[in-house]
Design a protein around this motif. Structure first.
Motif, PDB file in Angstrom:
ATOM      1  N   ALA A   1       5.499  -6.924  14.067  1.00  0.00           N
ATOM      2  CA  ALA A   1       4.705  -6.886  12.828  1.00  0.00           C
ATOM      3  C   ALA A   1       4.507  -5.478  12.278  1.00  0.00           C
ATOM      4  O   ALA A   1       4.413  -4.507  13.021  1.00  0.00           O
ATOM      5  CB  ALA A   1       3.347  -7.528  13.080  1.00  0.00           C
ATOM      6  N   THR A   2       4.417  -5.425  10.950  1.00  0.00           N
ATOM      7  CA  THR A   2       4.150  -4.175  10.230  1.00  0.00           C
ATOM      8  C   THR A   2       2.941  -4.381   9.326  1.00  0.00           C
ATOM      9  O   THR A   2       2.527  -5.518   9.071  1.00  0.00           O
ATOM     10  CB  THR A   2       5.349  -3.773   9.349  1.00  0.00           C
ATOM     11  N   ASP A   3       2.395  -3.283   8.824  1.00  0.00           N
ATOM     12  CA  ASP A   3       1.260  -3.390   7.901  1.00  0.00           C
ATOM     13  C   ASP A   3       1.627  -4.150   6.628  1.00  0.00           C
ATOM     14  O   ASP A   3       0.822  -4.938   6.121  1.00  0.00           O
ATOM     15  CB  ASP A   3       0.727  -2.002   7.542  1.00  0.00           C
ATOM     16  N   LEU A   4       2.848  -3.933   6.106  1.00  0.00           N
ATOM     17  CA  LEU A   4       3.239  -4.639   4.879  1.00  0.00           C
ATOM     18  C   LEU A   4       3.271  -6.147   5.100  1.00  0.00           C
ATOM     19  O   LEU A   4       2.821  -6.917   4.239  1.00  0.00           O
ATOM     20  CB  LEU A   4       4.598  -4.157   4.367  1.00  0.00           C
ATOM     21  N   GLU A   5       3.786  -6.581   6.235  1.00  0.00           N
ATOM     22  CA  GLU A   5       3.805  -8.015   6.534  1.00  0.00           C
ATOM     23  C   GLU A   5       2.384  -8.555   6.643  1.00  0.00           C
ATOM     24  O   GLU A   5       2.080  -9.636   6.129  1.00  0.00           O
ATOM     25  CB  GLU A   5       4.567  -8.290   7.837  1.00  0.00           C
ATOM     26  N   ASP A   6       1.519  -7.807   7.308  1.00  0.00           N
ATOM     27  CA  ASP A   6       0.133  -8.245   7.467  1.00  0.00           C
ATOM     28  C   ASP A   6      -0.597  -8.302   6.125  1.00  0.00           C
ATOM     29  O   ASP A   6      -1.569  -9.035   5.975  1.00  0.00           O
ATOM     30  CB  ASP A   6      -0.622  -7.331   8.436  1.00  0.00           C
ATOM     31  N   GLN A   7      -0.130  -7.542   5.152  1.00  0.00           N
ATOM     32  CA  GLN A   7      -0.713  -7.569   3.810  1.00  0.00           C
ATOM     33  C   GLN A   7      -0.013  -8.600   2.913  1.00  0.00           C
ATOM     34  O   GLN A   7      -0.275  -8.659   1.724  1.00  0.00           O
ATOM     35  CB  GLN A   7      -0.598  -6.178   3.168  1.00  0.00           C
ATOM     36  N   ASP A   8       0.870  -9.403   3.493  1.00  0.00           N
ATOM     37  CA  ASP A   8       1.640 -10.432   2.790  1.00  0.00           C
ATOM     38  C   ASP A   8       2.433  -9.829   1.629  1.00  0.00           C
ATOM     39  O   ASP A   8       2.416 -10.339   0.504  1.00  0.00           O
ATOM     40  CB  ASP A   8       0.738 -11.575   2.326  1.00  0.00           C
ATOM     41  N   ARG A   9       3.120  -8.724   1.949  1.00  0.00           N
ATOM     42  CA  ARG A   9       3.994  -8.066   0.982  1.00  0.00           C
ATOM     43  C   ARG A   9       5.446  -8.304   1.387  1.00  0.00           C
ATOM     44  O   ARG A   9       5.740  -8.553   2.548  1.00  0.00           O
ATOM     45  CB  ARG A   9       3.722  -6.564   0.919  1.00  0.00           C
ATOM     46  N   ILE A  10       6.346  -8.203   0.431  1.00  0.00           N
ATOM     47  CA  ILE A  10       7.772  -8.387   0.691  1.00  0.00           C
ATOM     48  C   ILE A  10       8.339  -7.063   1.203  1.00  0.00           C
ATOM     49  O   ILE A  10       8.230  -6.030   0.548  1.00  0.00           O
ATOM     50  CB  ILE A  10       8.498  -8.857  -0.584  1.00  0.00           C
ATOM     51  N   VAL A  11       8.939  -7.100   2.380  1.00  0.00           N
ATOM     52  CA  VAL A  11       9.428  -5.878   3.028  1.00  0.00           C
ATOM     53  C   VAL A  11      10.879  -5.592   2.670  1.00  0.00           C
ATOM     54  O   VAL A  11      11.202  -4.496   2.234  1.00  0.00           O
ATOM     55  CB  VAL A  11       9.250  -5.954   4.566  1.00  0.00           C
ATOM     56  N   GLY A  12      11.771  -6.552   2.888  1.00  0.00           N
ATOM     57  CA  GLY A  12      13.183  -6.335   2.590  1.00  0.00           C
ATOM     58  C   GLY A  12      13.757  -5.165   3.355  1.00  0.00           C
ATOM     59  O   GLY A  12      13.639  -5.087   4.572  1.00  0.00           O
ATOM     60  N   THR A  13      14.352  -4.209   2.646  1.00  0.00           N
ATOM     61  CA  THR A  13      15.017  -3.067   3.291  1.00  0.00           C
ATOM     62  C   THR A  13      14.110  -1.846   3.436  1.00  0.00           C
ATOM     63  O   THR A  13      14.580  -0.770   3.831  1.00  0.00           O
ATOM     64  CB  THR A  13      16.288  -2.660   2.515  1.00  0.00           C
TER      65      THR A  13
END
Length: 183
Positions: free
Chosen positions: A11-23
């Protein structure tokens, strides 16, 4: 018979914030560190021969820590990068859903028929997976290896390993952070 253990990047902070990570290169967060420890415990004693990492910061960190705990080396696969979500990367999913209602709906229902703005198609990712993972499978046909990748790349790899088709890749049911696939 060989086995691939398909592991999700931690897990990353962006995923935990329900953001699209992609590349985007995003490091593993505190929750991700705990996930890595759980994955390592799950893989202990299996006799993993190699760990392969997708080209992303979270995958490199996950793979590096797993390899260290499992006593093997990591090989990073530059061509094995996540789907490029183009203009959607870094944005909250709710915002993308609101601003691109029709395209996002099509993406969720039939992802192989939709492409994020300035992004890439699932078929392009599948072609990279085939080019990159095929040789790994041939080389390790009687071994146990781990491939660490973020979603949706991990789902594309699963499709390639299981049935060599990419149709509706994102509609697959979620699996555990580590999935065993016999070759």
């Amino acid at each position: 018979m060989g086995q691939v253990f398909l592991a999700k990047s931690a897990a990353t902070d962006l995923e935990d914030q329900d953001r699209i990570v992609g590349t985007l290169d995003v490091p593993v967060n505190v929750r991700g560190q705990a996930e890595i420890a759980d994955m390592a415990r799950e893989l202990e004693g299996i006799g993993i021969d190699a760990v392969y990492a997708s080209a992303s910061e979270s995958a490199r960190q996950t793979a590096g820590q797993l390899a260290k705990k499992l006593g093997c080396k990591v090989k990073e696969l530059d061509d094995l990068r996540n789907l490029d979500f183009g203009l959607w990367q870094g944005l909250p999913v709710a915002e993308v859903e609101r601003k691109h209602r029709k395209l996002y709906s099509k993406w969720k229902e039939t992802p192989c028929e939709a492409c994020p703005p300035a992004g890439e198609e699932i078929k392009q990712v599948f072609d990279r997976v085939e080019k990159c993972v095929g040789p790994i499978i041939r080389k390790n046909s009687f071994k146990a290896v781990v491939i660490v990748a973020p979603d949706p790349l991990r789902k594309v790899i699963r499709c390639y390993l299981k049935d060599r088709k990419v149709d509706n890749v994102l509609l697959q049911a979620e699996t555990s952070p580590v999935e065993r696939i016999s070759l």
